[in-house]
Each structure stands twice: as structure tokens, then as C-alpha cells.
Design an enzyme around this catalytic site. Structure first.
Site, PDB file in Angstrom:
ATOM      1  N   ALA A 131      63.470 -58.175  45.119  1.00  0.00           N
ATOM      2  CA  ALA A 131      62.248 -58.831  45.567  1.00  0.00           C
ATOM      3  C   ALA A 131      62.361 -60.318  45.252  1.00  0.00           C
ATOM      4  CB  ALA A 131      61.057 -58.219  44.832  1.00  0.00           C
ATOM      5  N   GLU A 136      64.865 -54.153  37.106  1.00  0.00           N
ATOM      6  CA  GLU A 136      63.458 -54.532  36.946  1.00  0.00           C
ATOM      7  C   GLU A 136      63.015 -54.575  35.485  1.00  0.00           C
ATOM      8  OE1 GLU A 136      64.647 -52.663  39.329  1.00  0.00           O
ATOM      9  OE2 GLU A 136      63.630 -53.049  41.230  1.00  0.00           O
ATOM     10  N   GLY A 174      64.703 -54.382  44.490  1.00  0.00           N
ATOM     11  CA  GLY A 174      64.210 -54.068  45.827  1.00  0.00           C
ATOM     12  C   GLY A 174      65.328 -54.007  46.854  1.00  0.00           C
ATOM     13  N   GLU A 181      66.664 -50.629  46.551  1.00  0.00           N
ATOM     14  CA  GLU A 181      65.630 -49.709  47.063  1.00  0.00           C
ATOM     15  C   GLU A 181      65.622 -49.690  48.595  1.00  0.00           C
ATOM     16  OE1 GLU A 181      62.690 -51.630  44.472  1.00  0.00           O
ATOM     17  OE2 GLU A 181      62.117 -49.618  43.826  1.00  0.00           O
TER      18      GLU A 181
HETATM   19  N1  3HC Z   1      64.080 -63.961  43.666  1.00  0.00           N
HETATM   20  C1  3HC Z   1      63.983 -65.295  43.794  1.00  0.00           C
HETATM   21  N2  3HC Z   1      64.973 -66.143  43.448  1.00  0.00           N
HETATM   22  C2  3HC Z   1      66.095 -65.606  42.968  1.00  0.00           C
HETATM   23  C3  3HC Z   1      66.265 -64.227  42.798  1.00  0.00           C
HETATM   24  C4  3HC Z   1      65.194 -63.381  43.187  1.00  0.00           C
HETATM   25  N3  3HC Z   1      65.277 -62.058  43.085  1.00  0.00           N
HETATM   26  N4  3HC Z   1      67.488 -63.986  42.285  1.00  0.00           N
HETATM   27  C5  3HC Z   1      68.062 -65.185  42.143  1.00  0.00           C
HETATM   28  N5  3HC Z   1      67.235 -66.165  42.555  1.00  0.00           N
HETATM   29  C6  3HC Z   1      67.514 -67.600  42.595  1.00  0.00           C
HETATM   30  C7  3HC Z   1      67.756 -68.184  41.218  1.00  0.00           C
HETATM   31  O1  3HC Z   1      66.542 -68.598  40.618  1.00  0.00           O
HETATM   32  C8  3HC Z   1      68.659 -69.344  41.519  1.00  0.00           C
HETATM   33  O2  3HC Z   1      67.855 -70.400  41.975  1.00  0.00           O
HETATM   34  P1  3HC Z   1      68.267 -71.927  41.674  1.00  0.00           P
HETATM   35  O3  3HC Z   1      69.599 -72.119  42.315  1.00  0.00           O
HETATM   36  O4  3HC Z   1      67.170 -72.699  42.288  1.00  0.00           O
HETATM   37  O5  3HC Z   1      68.317 -72.044  40.179  1.00  0.00           O
HETATM   38  C9  3HC Z   1      69.494 -68.843  42.701  1.00  0.00           C
HETATM   39  O6  3HC Z   1      68.752 -67.757  43.260  1.00  0.00           O
HETATM   40  C10 3HC Z   1      70.864 -68.344  42.333  1.00  0.00           C
HETATM   41  O7  3HC Z   1      70.731 -67.411  41.256  1.00  0.00           O
HETATM   42  P2  3HC Z   1      71.757 -67.370  40.040  1.00  0.00           P
HETATM   43  O8  3HC Z   1      71.992 -68.749  39.534  1.00  0.00           O
HETATM   44  O9  3HC Z   1      71.266 -66.346  39.098  1.00  0.00           O
HETATM   45  O10 3HC Z   1      73.082 -66.885  40.797  1.00  0.00           O
HETATM   46  P3  3HC Z   1      74.221 -65.912  40.281  1.00  0.00           P
HETATM   47  O11 3HC Z   1      75.202 -65.851  41.378  1.00  0.00           O
HETATM   48  O12 3HC Z   1      74.646 -66.287  38.921  1.00  0.00           O
HETATM   49  O13 3HC Z   1      73.519 -64.471  40.145  1.00  0.00           O
HETATM   50  C11 3HC Z   1      72.187 -62.598  40.808  1.00  0.00           C
HETATM   51  C12 3HC Z   1      73.056 -63.810  41.259  1.00  0.00           C
HETATM   52  C13 3HC Z   1      73.055 -61.572  40.095  1.00  0.00           C
HETATM   53  C14 3HC Z   1      71.593 -61.993  42.040  1.00  0.00           C
HETATM   54  C15 3HC Z   1      71.092 -63.092  39.856  1.00  0.00           C
HETATM   55  O14 3HC Z   1      70.431 -64.197  40.434  1.00  0.00           O
HETATM   56  C16 3HC Z   1      70.050 -62.070  39.514  1.00  0.00           C
HETATM   57  O15 3HC Z   1      70.265 -61.260  38.651  1.00  0.00           O
HETATM   58  N6  3HC Z   1      68.888 -62.147  40.187  1.00  0.00           N
HETATM   59  C17 3HC Z   1      67.759 -61.306  39.878  1.00  0.00           C
HETATM   60  C18 3HC Z   1      67.958 -59.901  40.362  1.00  0.00           C
HETATM   61  C19 3HC Z   1      66.749 -59.063  40.049  1.00  0.00           C
HETATM   62  O16 3HC Z   1      66.265 -59.022  38.946  1.00  0.00           O
HETATM   63  N7  3HC Z   1      66.253 -58.356  41.057  1.00  0.00           N
HETATM   64  C20 3HC Z   1      65.150 -57.482  40.883  1.00  0.00           C
HETATM   65  C21 3HC Z   1      63.905 -58.207  41.235  1.00  0.00           C
HETATM   66  S1  3HC Z   1      62.467 -57.239  40.885  1.00  0.00           S
HETATM   67  C22 3HC Z   1      62.304 -56.242  42.224  1.00  0.00           C
HETATM   68  O17 3HC Z   1      63.159 -56.202  43.071  1.00  0.00           O
HETATM   69  C23 3HC Z   1      61.048 -55.440  42.291  1.00  0.00           C
HETATM   70  C24 3HC Z   1      61.146 -54.307  43.248  1.00  0.00           C
HETATM   71  O18 3HC Z   1      61.469 -53.132  42.560  1.00  0.00           O
HETATM   72  C25 3HC Z   1      59.869 -54.109  43.990  1.00  0.00           C
END
Ligand code: 3HC
Ligand code: NAI
Length: 694
Positions: free
Chosen positions: A61, A123, A100, A103
Site C-alpha cells: 500500500a 505490515e 498489499g 495480497e
Molecule cells: N509507500 C510509499 N512510499 C514507499 C513505499 C510504500 N509502500 N515503499 C517505499 N516507498 C518510498 C520510500 O519512502 C522511498 O522514498 P524516497 O526516495 O522519497 O526516500 C522510495 O520509495 C524508495 O524506498 P527505499 O529507499 O526503501 O528503497 P529500497 O530499494 O531500499 O527498498 C523496499 C525498497 C524493500 C520496497 C522498501 O522501500 C520497503 O520495505 N518498503 C515498504 C514495504 C512495506 O512495508 N509494504 C507494506 C505496506 S503496508 C500494506 O501494504 C497494507 C496492506 O496490507 C493493506
């Protein structure tokens, strides 16, 4: 248009293109819904594939939307819609399929992944549970136990393991798009295989109990993990749609929780620290060969961190004996990495026979791009080392010091090239701890700072910019709140109660257990060094000096505040009488403290000094402080860091505490003007994080 629909032959192709990580923003969700409708209506398409452009499949998400009013279409409904289609949809995964994103793939009817894909539901690291079917669809595909393990650990599952577990159907050999189209051809014409229609797997109560007990320890203080277990258990006992409602209710409740706010603040803060205006557009210097001076605790750890990142390392010690010891330490740390499965044994061997060497002559550093000094913590020694480096280092080499407290400006002046000098404050053990304080001195050149940040990225560490002062960000704040903690012990608190109260608050370790780990000689030497500048009203932890004089140095001598033998550290019955004697000598009448007061005093001191580091520019923003304390000092992540925590309490409440404590000791407890100003204006520390997403 972040989502497009096209057709190749009789296969519909839905492409998501939302850089950098294809997060499921409102625009992407709306685009996917439209694309699903277009595919449903397309008589020429018998099946569809969903692909992602760029470096990764959907990484989840869009976290930046969390905490704001939710906007339709909602993700669970979108995934339901895709799953309900009467023609099959193939998800083609690469990079990381997270949250997400995974998912969404679970709602497709078949899944194929590039060989290096990693899949997970992270999450809980954001204080949430999967909220778009992860708790209900994943168990149906891979079983309850495996799903619970994945959800509560947030572990990323590599593609081969995912294939074996039944999470994906194929691994793409060769081109992913072509392989996904092939799979779509194979399933075209077949009834869609819906995950929701698979039977709910059994839940083993004994396994659930064991997991719950494990989580109570490993996720101490956090609510998301236990909530996830409940959602899986309760949801699987119900028909799918009702199970989804259970998940959704729990997800929504967590979305409103302070832990979610704190953990998402931590996520964005850790990325925001790298956005440093002074190095925007500045190219780092080349960085391949690293020199390390001093092969003790820190030097050896720094060398290993660099070696594990593929850098070439030359380590200098004072004499052959020191060099030999350093080699043994480095080899031992690499062995540890092999044992933990982090490093193939063959790579350790090539590192030790190729990329790593020791020497006793600084001339061996002639080719180094970056030289990191980690010798004894004494200004004269550091000055000598930097003067010597000035003679041998090539022009443009970055000269760094790992000093914990000393003045980097003065160290820089020992060379004829202060622009090349910077502080790189690693944390112990340096090959494990993720924090790197980058101490920018008055004359440090911007491309030297940029090189330090590039080094951190290479070492997979989080770099935080700090200004020059005694202790930089972290140790300066630590010294201050340690003084508050020691004052409580002087006034009657037991170190064991202090440790218990602060670990209950969420710290990884209590301050006295930390002292034992670091060695009581470290604090003793710091007190000696600073004795001359001590204010008459500063309170001295005389008990710590006594323990040191008795040879109780902590873990390394088997005895410090605690007793160390086999098994867990034990409280020492001799400590209380020793403390009583110290208090009596000082004319102090001991009083008792509640756990709440211990936490309140510790946190008020931490927040107050942290506010001063922000006000005087040592820390760029409050979020930089939070990242330092979270990654270097065991501050509980689910509280977001001291600055986030202070905002959550409300600055007036913190100020009221400081004023109350000040009535007893107005020398130590003086409120930082920044806190007073912000409170008076009704603003928060977060307002100073301007321009960041936190
Ligand atoms: N939403 C919004 N922005 C995100 C994002 C997300 N899910 N994931 C990464 N970004 C942004 C970062 O803030 C960063 O922004 P910036 O360049 O402005 O600082 C940019 O994307 C690049 O991210 P990273 O520097 O972390 O890049 P990496 O290549 O090192 O890592 C990644 C990539 C492994 C995808 C890492 O970003 C990550 O772990 N992201 C979060 C993943 C996550 O937690 N997803 C679950 C979200 S909750 C959800 O999905 C709820 C659902 O169940 C309904
Ligand atoms: P240490 O005492 O374990 O190692 C210092 C090493 O430097 C010794 O092996 C010594 O032989 C060598 N050395 C001394 N003078 C030298 C010289 N002129 N040339 C080559 N080698 C020389 O000390 P430690 O703990 O590794 O600390 C090193 C530095 O790192 C200090 O400035 C310390 O403040 C800092 N630091 C220490 C941390 C810790 O937790 N130990 C954490 C962060 C920084």
C-alpha cells in the site's frame, strides 16, 4: 496513467507503472479497477497478466496515505473484484512483492515470479496487520503455521521457497513477461482458481500457543503481532467474507493506534535522513580501497563491515603483535558471519587471502580512497595519527575519525587538508549496528560528506548527519539522560528497578546492563577526562567509581552491577549495601521512585537534551535524533524515537515534568528554550521536520 491495459494476442496485459516501488496509491487502485473492467469486457482476451514496470512488483500500500482519510477504491474490494473475474489472471512478480502487493498477487488466479523475487507481509513492522486479505488468503495457500510465521516475522520469502510452499506456481526461466504470457496461455479457458475458495486450513492450538508465547518475548510491548495471530485464528473459523471483515476491523483499529503512527514515522525518518540539502547534486569521491587504523574492537568491526560490502581493506596496527591480533579478530568475526549463514565459507577465504591485509607502516595506505581511524580515544594520539596520515594519504583521500566524543575540528587541523576530514562514528559491534553518525566539521568539503553517505549505503547502514560537539547527537543525549538516571540511583532508586522500568517501557536493555556490557572502565575514563570541566552542582555517580575501583568492570570481569556466570545475569546482593554507604557518605537520605517516575525523568532528560541538539544545529531535524536513538541506543521503535514520543505526550506535559523536577535541582533541569517556544506557539517538534514525509 500509472496503470494501462493492452492486449497481446488473446492475453490482456495490465501494467502498473508507479515509480519508485509501484505502491498502491489511490491512482493505482483506480487504474487497476478500470483495467480489470476493461479486461472483463474484452471478448478478445481469454486471460490476463498483471506486470509491473521498473525495479519491482508492488511493494505494498502507499504508506504516505496512512493516517489520512481513506479514498476509494479500497484495496480489499479491488482484490475481491480481480479474484471474482470469470477469466484467469496471472500475477508476474519481480523485485519485492510486499504487503498489499503480495495480497494483490494472492487475489490473482496464478502466480509466477522471477528467480530473485522476494515475497512478504511486512505490515507488523509498521504496526499493522495485512489488511487486504493476507491473513485469510495466505493460510489457504501455504497453511496456517507457515502463514503465521510469515505474517508475524515480516520475513521476505525467496522465490524458490515460495514455490515449494505453494505460494507461487512457477519460477520464470528467462524473460518474466514471456513466461507470464506462457502461463496465461496455459490457464486460458480454465475456470479461475480462486484462493478464497480453497478450504480454510486447520489451526493447531498448541502451535498457536507456542507462537503467542514466543511473540510476547520477541515483540515485547507491540500490539500488531498478537493482533495478527488473533485475526488469522478468528477469521479462519468463519466463512471467507466474514473472515475478511474480522481482518478489516483489526486493521482499522491498528491504523488508529499510536504504535502505527510511531512505526511509520520511523520508516520515513530513516529514509529522510539521507535527503541532505548540502549534498544534493554533489558527486561522492571514488570509494574502493579503505584503510583502517587500529584493529581493536571498533577497527576490526569497521574492517569487517567494509569487507562484507566488497571493499578492499588495509588495516594498520602499532606492531606485528597488534596486527596479528587484529587479523585474528577480523577472521573470527567473518567466521561468525559464516556460522550465521550470512557469508559463504568460500567468500570468507577469498576475503582473507585477497581483499584484506594488515600492516604496521602507514605507507601501506598510499592508495586508500578512505582512511578510518579507530585508535585510542585521546586527542594527542588522534592528532599524531592525522599528522602522519597527511604525509602518506593520496590527494583527495577522505580522512575519517571514529571518535566517540572528541573535537573533529581539532583533529582536522592536525592535517594540512581539513576539507578532507570527517567523523564517521560507527557503533559497536560495527559490522552489525546499522547506525553511522556522519560528523561534518566546519571545513569538511561537501563531496567528503557525500562520500560518507555513499559509504553508508554501500555498507547498508543508515547515515545521520551530526555537527561537532561533545558526543555528537547520540552520545551527547546519552550522557545527559544517563546523568538523570544516575541521580535517581544516588537518591535511592535501585539500578535493577531502573533497568526493569526502562525495559518495560521498551528499551532493548536497561542502562546498567548496558554499562556492564560496554565495561565500567569506559564510563570511568570518560568521567576522569571530563572531571576538570565539571560544575560543582553536577552530580557524580560515585557508586560507579567505587565499582570500578573494586575491579568490577562488568561482563568482562564477570561482575559489574550484575553477576555473570552461566545463564542469565543475576542481581548482586552486595550492591544495595554499597549504594547505601555511598549515599550515607554523601549525606543523602534515600527515597523510593515509582517505575513511572523513572521513565518520566529519563525521558524528560532525553527529550530536553535532544531539543538542544536540534536548536544548536547538531542534529538537522528532530527526525534525525529519532533515527539515531532508534538505531544506536535501543530506543523502542514502536514509540518512534524520543522526539516523536515527546509530541505524542504533548510538549506542555514534558515541560510540566521538567519544571516539577527543576524544583529539586534547577541546575540539571533547565528546560530547553526550543521546547518552551514550540509549546507556547502550540507547535510540535514534528513541525520542524518540514519537507519530509514523516
Ligand atoms: N509507500 C510509499 N512510499 C514507499 C513505499 C510504500 N509502500 N515503499 C517505499 N516507498 C518510498 C520510500 O519512502 C522511498 O522514498 P524516497 O526516495 O522519497 O526516500 C522510495 O520509495 C524508495 O524506498 P527505499 O529507499 O526503501 O528503497 P529500497 O530499494 O531500499 O527498498 C523496499 C525498497 C524493500 C520496497 C522498501 O522501500 C520497503 O520495505 N518498503 C515498504 C514495504 C512495506 O512495508 N509494504 C507494506 C505496506 S503496508 C500494506 O501494504 C497494507 C496492506 O496490507 C493493506
Ligand atoms: P580499542 O582499545 O579496542 O582499540 C584501539 C586499537 O588501536 C588498539 O588495538 C591499538 O593497538 C590501536 N592503536 C593505538 N594507537 C595506534 C596507532 N597510532 N596506530 C595504529 N594502531 C593504533 O578501542 P576501541 O574501542 O576500538 O575504540 C577506538 C575508537 O573508537 C575510540 O576513538 C573510541 O572512542 C571509538 N569508539 C568506540 C566504541 C566502542 O563501543 N568501543 C563505539 C564508537 C566509537
Amino acid at each position: 496513467m500509472p496503470v494501462t491495459y493492452a492486449r497481446q494476442g488473446r492475453i490482456g496485459v495490465i501494467t502498473i507503472d508507479n515509480p519508485p516501488v509501484n505502491a498502491l496509491s489511490q491512482a493505482v487502485r483506480a487504474g487497476l479497477l478500470q483495467a480489470a473492467d476493461a479486461f472483463a469486457a474484452d471478448d478478445q482476451a481469454d486471460a490476463a497478466v498483471i506486470l509491473c514496470a521498473g525495479r519491482t512488483w508492488v511493494a505494498g500500500a502507499d504508506i504516505s496515505e496512512f493516517g489520512k482519510p481513506p479514498a476509494e477504491p479500497f484495496l480489499p474490494a479491488l482484490i475481491d473484484r480481480i479474484e471474482a473475474l470469470d477469466k484467469p489472471v496471472v500475477a508476474a512478480l519481480h523485485g519485492t512483492a510486499l504487503g498489499g502487493g503480495l495480497e494483490l498477487a494472492l487475489g490473482a488466479h496464478a502466480r509466477i515470479a522471477a528467480p530473485a523475487t522476494r515475497m512478504g507481509l511486512p505490515e507488523v513492522t509498521l504496526g499493522l496487520i495485512p489488511g487486504a486479505g493476507g491473513t485469510q488468503r495466505l493460510p489457504r495457500l501455504i497453511g496456517t503455521q507457515a502463514a503465521l510465521e510469515a505474517i508475524t516475522s515480516a520475513r521476505q520469502i525467496p522465490a524458490p521457497e515460495a514455490l515449494e510452499a505453494g505460494l507461487i506456481d512457477r519460477i520464470a526461466e528467462g524473460d518474466l513477461t514471456q513466461a507470464a504470457l506462457d502461463l496465461a496461455h496455459d490457464v486460458a479457458g480454465q475456470p479461475p482458481r480462486r484462493t478464497r475458495d480453497l478450504p480454510a486450513p486447520a489451526v493447531d492450538p498448541a502451535q498457536l500457543q507456542a507462537l503467542t508465547e514466543r511473540l510476547a518475548r520477541s515483540a515485547r510491548g507491540q500490539i500488531a503481532q498478537a493482533t495478527a495471530v488473533d485475526a488469522v485464528r478468528e477469521g479462519l473459523a468463519l466463512p471467507f467474507a466474514q473472515g475478511m471483515a474480522v481482518e478489516r476491523a483489526a486493521f482499522r483499529a491498528l491504523m488508529d493506534s499510536p504504535q502505527r503512527a510511531a512505526l511509520i514515522h520511523a520508516f520515513f525518518a530513516e529514509r529522510a535522513v539521507a535527503h541532505l540539502p548540502e549534498i544534493q547534486g554533489v558527486d561522492p569521491r571514488p570509494l574502493d580501497r579503505v584503510g583502517v587504523i587500529g584493529g581493536g574492537t571498533m577497527g576490526a568491526g569497521i574492517a569487517v563491515a567494509a569487507l562484507l560490502a566488497g571493499l578492499d581493506v588495509t588495516l594498520i596496527e602499532r606492531d606485528p603483535d597488534g596486527a596479528q591480533k587484529a587479523t585474528a579478530t577480523v577472521a573470527g568475526l567473518l567466521d561468525g558471519a559464516v556460522t550465521r549463514g550470512k557469508l559463504p565459507a568460500a567468500r570468507r577465504d577469498t576475503i582473507l587471502s585477497g581483499a584484506f591485509r594488515t600492516d604496521t607502516d602507514y605507507a601501506a595506505l598510499r592508495e586508500a580512497d578512505l582512511i578510518i581511524e579507530a585508535v585510542f580515544e585521546a586527542m594527542e594520539v588522534k592528532e599524531q595519527v592525522f599528522a602522519a596520515l597527511d604525509r602518506v594519504a593520496k590527494p583527495g583521500a577522505v580522512l575519517a575519525t571514529n571518535t566517540s566524543y572528541l573535537d573533529v575540528n581539532r583533529i582536522a587541523e592536525a592535517t594540512g587538508r581539513p576539507g578532507d576530514v570527517i567523523g564517521l562514528h560507527f557503533f559497536s559491534p560495527a559490522h552489525v549496528m546499522r547506525l553511522l553518525e556522519v560528523v561534518v566539521a566546519d571545513r569538511t568539503a561537501p563531496d567528503v560528506t557525500a562520500t560518507a553517505f555513499a559509504l553508508a549505503r554501500r555498507l547498508k547502514k543508515i547515515a545521520v548527519r551530526a555537527g561537532v560537539c561533545d558526543g555528537f547527537i547520540g552520545n551527547r543525549i546519552l550522557s545527559h539522560y544517563r546523568a538523570a538516571v544516575d541521580a535517581m540511583v544516588l537518591d535511592g532508586a535501585s539500578p535493577y528497578q531502573v533497568d526493569r522500568a526502562l525495559t518495560k517501557f521498551g528499551f532493548a536493555m536497561g542502562p546498567y546492563a548496558v554499562s556492564d556490557l560496554a565495561g565500567l572502565d569506559i564510563g570511568y575514563m570518560t568521567r576522569q577526562r571530563k572531571a576538570a570541566e565539571r560544575h560543582p552542582r553536577d552530580r557524580v555517580p560515585v557508586f560507579a567509581d567505587r565499582l570500578h575501583e573494586m575491579g568490577r568492570l562488568g561482563r568482562k570481569s564477570g561482575r559489574g552491577y550484575y553477576l555473570y556466570g552461566n545463564g542469565a545475569p543475576q542481581e548482586d546482593p552486595e550492591l544495595a549495601p554499597l549504594l547505601d554507604r555511598v549515599r550515607a557518605d554523601l549525606g543523602l537520605t534515600p527515597r523510593s521512585f515509582t517505575d513511572e517516575e523513572i521513565v518520566a525523568r529519563t525521558m524528560a532528560a532525553m527529550v530536553n537534551e535532544a531539543a538542544r541538539t536540534v536548536a544548536d544545529g547538531t542534529a538537522l531535524r528532530p527526525l534525525d535524533v529519532d533515527v539515531v536513538m532508534l538505531n544506536g541506543y535501543g530506543f523502542p521503535r514502536f514509540r518512534g524515537g524520543p522526539m516523536h514520543w515527546a509530541d505524542a505526550q504533548g510538549l506542555p506535559a514534558i515541560l510540566a515534568d521538567i519544571d516539577r523536577f527543576s524544583a529539586e535541582d534547577d541546575h540539571f533541569w533547565q528546560a530547553a528554550p526550543l521546547l518552551r517556544d514550540l509549546a507556547a506557539q502550540g507547535r510540535s517538534l514534528a513541525d520542524l521536520n518540514e519537507g519530509t514525509k514523516s
